[in-house]
Scaffold this motif. Structure first.
Motif, PDB file in Angstrom:
ATOM      1  N   GLY A 199       0.843  -1.196   0.000  1.00  0.00           N
ATOM      2  CA  GLY A 199       0.000   0.000   0.000  1.00  0.00           C
ATOM      3  C   GLY A 199       0.878   1.246   0.000  1.00  0.00           C
ATOM      4  N   LEU A 200       0.257   2.409  -0.156  1.00  0.00           N
ATOM      5  CA  LEU A 200       1.016   3.661  -0.243  1.00  0.00           C
ATOM      6  C   LEU A 200       1.880   3.915   0.989  1.00  0.00           C
ATOM      7  N   LYS A 201       1.424   3.442   2.167  1.00  0.00           N
ATOM      8  CA  LYS A 201       2.196   3.699   3.389  1.00  0.00           C
ATOM      9  C   LYS A 201       3.541   2.963   3.383  1.00  0.00           C
ATOM     10  N   ASP A 202       3.668   1.946   2.528  1.00  0.00           N
ATOM     11  CA  ASP A 202       4.916   1.166   2.469  1.00  0.00           C
ATOM     12  C   ASP A 202       5.791   1.573   1.283  1.00  0.00           C
ATOM     13  N   ILE A 203       5.426   2.644   0.608  1.00  0.00           N
ATOM     14  CA  ILE A 203       6.162   3.064  -0.592  1.00  0.00           C
ATOM     15  C   ILE A 203       6.833   4.409  -0.312  1.00  0.00           C
ATOM     16  N   ARG A 204       8.146   4.456  -0.465  1.00  0.00           N
ATOM     17  CA  ARG A 204       8.899   5.695  -0.221  1.00  0.00           C
ATOM     18  C   ARG A 204       9.376   6.275  -1.561  1.00  0.00           C
ATOM     19  N   VAL A 205       9.101   7.539  -1.776  1.00  0.00           N
ATOM     20  CA  VAL A 205       9.677   8.226  -2.940  1.00  0.00           C
ATOM     21  C   VAL A 205      10.937   8.919  -2.426  1.00  0.00           C
ATOM     22  N   LEU A 262       2.638   5.189  -8.294  1.00  0.00           N
ATOM     23  CA  LEU A 262       3.453   4.736  -7.161  1.00  0.00           C
ATOM     24  C   LEU A 262       3.182   3.263  -6.857  1.00  0.00           C
ATOM     25  N   ARG A 263       1.892   2.920  -6.784  1.00  0.00           N
ATOM     26  CA  ARG A 263       1.526   1.520  -6.482  1.00  0.00           C
ATOM     27  C   ARG A 263       1.996   0.586  -7.592  1.00  0.00           C
ATOM     28  N   ASP A 291       5.491  -3.864  -8.989  1.00  0.00           N
ATOM     29  CA  ASP A 291       6.272  -4.633  -9.971  1.00  0.00           C
ATOM     30  C   ASP A 291       7.519  -5.195  -9.290  1.00  0.00           C
ATOM     31  N   ALA A 292       8.185  -4.352  -8.508  1.00  0.00           N
ATOM     32  CA  ALA A 292       9.405  -4.784  -7.819  1.00  0.00           C
ATOM     33  C   ALA A 292       9.064  -5.721  -6.656  1.00  0.00           C
TER      34      ALA A 292
END
Length: 198
Positions: A22-28, A177-178, A183-184
């Motif tokens: 989810g977005l909370k686990d994705i860092r830009v 972002l998601r 994909d990774a």
């Protein structure tokens, strides 16, 4: 002994969706400091999911200026590096060239040639999961959707809109972002499910 048959598109469509990050686990990654802490977390993991996104080219002789985003994922979170930011290119080049960090992904040959062109670095420690499936007896190319259906009996949702979106945008949408992170993330999950070791 031949491997289990690959699921067909119609079969995959009936599966429950794959649970991604989810977005909370994705860092830009937004600064050199962010890049340094991302690199430390990725190295500690020793194996990561890996992929890139490039702005699509639609004209006949148009050359891709990509990659525009490079993404890495551990089993818990993902980091997205947007390449219009030059302040962490050195950190990124070091990660890409680090043979001690296994970078697992799907169909990476065009990603790798774009990285060579853009960074002048030879990516090390790269494992294309498609070649692992070939080694196990599959003749057809196995991409992320088929692999997720095969090993998890889940449907990996890929939005066509996100695939063909502008990855060179300074501000990525939540959908982008998601898409990029998962994909990774799917790659590291498949790596684990296949019992592979870094």
């Amino acid at each position: 002994m031949s491997p289990p048959p690959l699921p067909e598109r119609e079969d995959i469509a009936l599966l429950e969706p794959f649970e991604g990050l989810g977005l909370k686990d994705i860092r830009v990654v937004a600064s050199a400091e962010d890049a340094a802490s991302a690199a430390a977390a990725l190295r500690a993991s020793r194996v990561v999911g890996f992929d890139t996104e490039s702005k699509p080219t639609f004209a006949k002789n148009e050359v891709s200026g990509g990659p525009h985003v490079i993404q890495f994922a551990t089993r818990e979170q993902a980091w997205l590096f947007q390449l219009h930011r030059s302040e962490f290119h050195d950190t990124l080049a070091t990660l890409l060239g680090d043979p001690g960090l296994t970078k697992a992904g799907f169909g990476l040959s065009s990603d790798l040639s774009l990285i060579r062109q853009r960074f002048g670095v030879e990516p090390q420690g790269v494992l294309d999961l498609d070649s692992e499936f070939r080694r196990r007896g599959y003749r057809r190319s196995v991409g992320v959707k088929t692999a997720v259906a095969l090993v998890f009996e889940r449907r990996f949702v890929k939005s066509r809109k996100a695939t063909t979106s502008n990855w060179a945008n300074r501000q990525l949408t939540d959908a982008q972002l998601r898409y990029a992170a998962n994909d990774a993330y799917a790659a590291i999950r498949v790596f684990d499910a296949l019992g592979l070791r870094a």
